[in-house]
Motif scaffolding. Structure first.
Motif, PDB file in Angstrom:
ATOM      1  N   MET A 126       0.816  -1.219   0.000  1.00  0.00           N
ATOM      2  CA  MET A 126       0.000   0.000   0.000  1.00  0.00           C
ATOM      3  C   MET A 126       0.850   1.271   0.000  1.00  0.00           C
ATOM      4  O   MET A 126       0.549   2.227  -0.718  1.00  0.00           O
ATOM      5  CB  MET A 126      -0.911   0.022   1.233  1.00  0.00           C
ATOM      6  N   ARG A 127       1.896   1.285   0.806  1.00  0.00           N
ATOM      7  CA  ARG A 127       2.635   2.526   1.032  1.00  0.00           C
ATOM      8  C   ARG A 127       3.905   2.673   0.210  1.00  0.00           C
ATOM      9  O   ARG A 127       4.425   3.771   0.053  1.00  0.00           O
ATOM     10  CB  ARG A 127       2.979   2.657   2.522  1.00  0.00           C
ATOM     11  N   VAL A 128       4.406   1.553  -0.308  1.00  0.00           N
ATOM     12  CA  VAL A 128       5.637   1.605  -1.099  1.00  0.00           C
ATOM     13  C   VAL A 128       5.428   1.027  -2.489  1.00  0.00           C
ATOM     14  O   VAL A 128       5.782   1.641  -3.493  1.00  0.00           O
ATOM     15  CB  VAL A 128       6.786   0.861  -0.379  1.00  0.00           C
ATOM     16  N   GLY A 129       4.844  -0.161  -2.570  1.00  0.00           N
ATOM     17  CA  GLY A 129       4.686  -0.824  -3.870  1.00  0.00           C
ATOM     18  C   GLY A 129       5.960  -1.555  -4.222  1.00  0.00           C
ATOM     19  O   GLY A 129       6.498  -2.305  -3.424  1.00  0.00           O
ATOM     20  N   LYS A 130       6.478  -1.315  -5.395  1.00  0.00           N
ATOM     21  CA  LYS A 130       7.754  -1.908  -5.805  1.00  0.00           C
ATOM     22  C   LYS A 130       8.882  -0.928  -5.489  1.00  0.00           C
ATOM     23  O   LYS A 130       8.696   0.288  -5.535  1.00  0.00           O
ATOM     24  CB  LYS A 130       7.740  -2.258  -7.290  1.00  0.00           C
ATOM     25  N   LEU A 131      10.048  -1.467  -5.186  1.00  0.00           N
ATOM     26  CA  LEU A 131      11.203  -0.633  -4.812  1.00  0.00           C
ATOM     27  C   LEU A 131      12.387  -0.946  -5.726  1.00  0.00           C
ATOM     28  O   LEU A 131      13.225  -1.801  -5.408  1.00  0.00           O
ATOM     29  CB  LEU A 131      11.576  -0.886  -3.346  1.00  0.00           C
ATOM     30  N   PRO A 132      12.479  -0.274  -6.883  1.00  0.00           N
ATOM     31  CA  PRO A 132      13.580  -0.548  -7.811  1.00  0.00           C
ATOM     32  C   PRO A 132      14.907   0.013  -7.305  1.00  0.00           C
ATOM     33  O   PRO A 132      14.940   0.961  -6.518  1.00  0.00           O
ATOM     34  CB  PRO A 132      13.129   0.163  -9.088  1.00  0.00           C
ATOM     35  N   LYS A 196      12.376 -20.041   5.870  1.00  0.00           N
ATOM     36  CA  LYS A 196      11.343 -20.239   4.863  1.00  0.00           C
ATOM     37  C   LYS A 196      10.252 -19.185   5.078  1.00  0.00           C
ATOM     38  O   LYS A 196       9.632 -19.143   6.142  1.00  0.00           O
ATOM     39  CB  LYS A 196      10.758 -21.643   4.963  1.00  0.00           C
ATOM     40  N   THR A 197      10.051 -18.344   4.085  1.00  0.00           N
ATOM     41  CA  THR A 197       9.178 -17.179   4.251  1.00  0.00           C
ATOM     42  C   THR A 197       8.001 -17.215   3.289  1.00  0.00           C
ATOM     43  O   THR A 197       8.157 -17.560   2.111  1.00  0.00           O
ATOM     44  CB  THR A 197       9.978 -15.879   4.019  1.00  0.00           C
ATOM     45  N   ARG A 198       6.832 -16.834   3.784  1.00  0.00           N
ATOM     46  CA  ARG A 198       5.653 -16.714   2.935  1.00  0.00           C
ATOM     47  C   ARG A 198       5.433 -15.242   2.612  1.00  0.00           C
ATOM     48  O   ARG A 198       5.160 -14.432   3.495  1.00  0.00           O
ATOM     49  CB  ARG A 198       4.406 -17.263   3.646  1.00  0.00           C
ATOM     50  N   THR A 199       5.599 -14.890   1.358  1.00  0.00           N
ATOM     51  CA  THR A 199       5.282 -13.528   0.922  1.00  0.00           C
ATOM     52  C   THR A 199       3.885 -13.524   0.303  1.00  0.00           C
ATOM     53  O   THR A 199       3.296 -14.574   0.059  1.00  0.00           O
ATOM     54  CB  THR A 199       6.313 -13.020  -0.101  1.00  0.00           C
ATOM     55  N   LEU A 200       3.368 -12.332   0.045  1.00  0.00           N
ATOM     56  CA  LEU A 200       2.051 -12.236  -0.570  1.00  0.00           C
ATOM     57  C   LEU A 200       2.110 -12.731  -2.014  1.00  0.00           C
ATOM     58  O   LEU A 200       3.081 -12.490  -2.726  1.00  0.00           O
ATOM     59  CB  LEU A 200       1.559 -10.794  -0.536  1.00  0.00           C
ATOM     60  N   SER A 201       1.071 -13.397  -2.434  1.00  0.00           N
ATOM     61  CA  SER A 201       1.007 -13.892  -3.815  1.00  0.00           C
ATOM     62  C   SER A 201       0.697 -12.743  -4.768  1.00  0.00           C
ATOM     63  O   SER A 201       0.268 -11.660  -4.344  1.00  0.00           O
ATOM     64  CB  SER A 201      -0.088 -14.956  -3.937  1.00  0.00           C
ATOM     65  N   ASP A 202       0.882 -12.984  -6.064  1.00  0.00           N
ATOM     66  CA  ASP A 202       0.551 -11.965  -7.066  1.00  0.00           C
ATOM     67  C   ASP A 202      -0.917 -11.574  -6.960  1.00  0.00           C
ATOM     68  O   ASP A 202      -1.264 -10.391  -7.091  1.00  0.00           O
ATOM     69  CB  ASP A 202       0.855 -12.492  -8.469  1.00  0.00           C
ATOM     70  N   PHE A 203      -1.789 -12.551  -6.728  1.00  0.00           N
ATOM     71  CA  PHE A 203      -3.220 -12.263  -6.586  1.00  0.00           C
ATOM     72  C   PHE A 203      -3.464 -11.379  -5.375  1.00  0.00           C
ATOM     73  O   PHE A 203      -4.245 -10.408  -5.449  1.00  0.00           O
ATOM     74  CB  PHE A 203      -4.019 -13.565  -6.438  1.00  0.00           C
ATOM     75  N   GLN A 204      -2.832 -11.674  -4.259  1.00  0.00           N
ATOM     76  CA  GLN A 204      -3.023 -10.876  -3.051  1.00  0.00           C
ATOM     77  C   GLN A 204      -2.497  -9.457  -3.229  1.00  0.00           C
ATOM     78  O   GLN A 204      -3.096  -8.498  -2.736  1.00  0.00           O
ATOM     79  CB  GLN A 204      -2.334 -11.569  -1.871  1.00  0.00           C
ATOM     80  N   VAL A 205      -1.398  -9.310  -3.950  1.00  0.00           N
ATOM     81  CA  VAL A 205      -0.851  -7.976  -4.228  1.00  0.00           C
ATOM     82  C   VAL A 205      -1.833  -7.182  -5.079  1.00  0.00           C
ATOM     83  O   VAL A 205      -2.127  -6.008  -4.787  1.00  0.00           O
ATOM     84  CB  VAL A 205       0.517  -8.079  -4.929  1.00  0.00           C
ATOM     85  N   GLU A 210      -5.890  -2.886  -5.889  1.00  0.00           N
ATOM     86  CA  GLU A 210      -7.215  -2.475  -6.329  1.00  0.00           C
ATOM     87  C   GLU A 210      -8.026  -1.860  -5.188  1.00  0.00           C
ATOM     88  O   GLU A 210      -8.788  -0.917  -5.394  1.00  0.00           O
ATOM     89  CB  GLU A 210      -7.955  -3.678  -6.907  1.00  0.00           C
ATOM     90  N   ALA A 211      -7.844  -2.384  -3.981  1.00  0.00           N
ATOM     91  CA  ALA A 211      -8.593  -1.884  -2.824  1.00  0.00           C
ATOM     92  C   ALA A 211      -8.036  -0.568  -2.288  1.00  0.00           C
ATOM     93  O   ALA A 211      -8.777   0.258  -1.770  1.00  0.00           O
ATOM     94  CB  ALA A 211      -8.599  -2.936  -1.707  1.00  0.00           C
TER      95      ALA A 211
END
Length: 214
Positions: A126-132, A196-205, A210-211
């Motif tokens: 929500m607050r950053v998005g992608k960080l290139p 072992k880490t669970r990140t958000l899926s593409d669908f969740q992102v 959208e929200a």
């Protein structure tokens, strides 16, 4: 109190808050706010925890220094971001420990070529998005200003290689919230290394984007 006077006070208050949280060691980091005549900026070699509203640098719309102490050598960096993000009104640049650590990693350690950090939490999305990652240039180099312009067109936050994060926002509070979220995500990412880490899926992102559109 005029709008400019309020902006001066807000910059100093944010500087004190960031310093108290240990996010801007020494005289590192800088803050700017867009005003009608140009923008206000923290002066060169100033500690963000000890700013004086009257001594903040004032630049006109063309980037010329017109008042206050001399601006940070990274003024060109701020101007480049403002040029390509006309809706944003503030920029915060820090040398915060965990984000700088991420900027020093070998690129093979980054999440992918689009973002140095993975979507660990919905708040990062929500607050950053992608960080290139912006390629390395020495501080104040005009080539850095040119490079960041290309990345900032499509991203509110970028990470300067071996240097630190730069975040723009519609307001000073928005830019501050984003860069603090960025630092916490960098810290989490480093803490999770080797686990072992669970990140958000593409669908969740996409669902979050959208929200909560930026």
């Amino acid at each position: 109190m005029s709008t400019e006077a309020k902006s001066r006070e807000a910059i100093c208050a944010l500087g004190a808050k960031l310093a108290a949280r240990g996010l801007c060691p020494g005289t590192s980091g800088n803050i700017s706010v867009r005003i009608d005549e140009g923008w206000l900026m923290t002066p060169t070699n100033s500690s963000l925890g000890e700013l004086d509203p009257a001594q903040l640098s004032k630049l006109d719309a063309g980037g010329k220094h017109v008042g206050g102490d001399p601006p940070t050598k990274e003024a060109l960096l701020h101007r480049s971001v403002y040029d390509v993000r006309p809706k944003d009104g503030a920029i915060v640049h820090l040398h915060s420990t965990h984000a700088v650590a991420i900027s020093c990693l070998d690129p093979s350690c980054h999440h992918n070529t689009e973002s140095t950090l993975p979507p660990i939490t919905p708040y990062f999305v929500m607050r950053v998005g992608k960080l290139p990652l912006v390629p390395y240039f020495k501080p104040g180099d005009p080539k850095l200003a040119d490079a960041i312009r290309e990345y900032a067109k499509g991203h509110r936050a970028v990470l300067l290689a071996n240097h630190g994060p730069v975040v723009a926002g519609t307001s000073l509070s928005a830019a501050s919230a984003s860069i603090e979220e960025l630092e916490e995500t960098a810290k989490l990412h480093l803490l999770l290394q080797g686990l072992k880490t669970r990140t958000l899926s593409d669908f969740q992102v996409r669902e979050i984007e959208e929200a909560f559109p930026s």
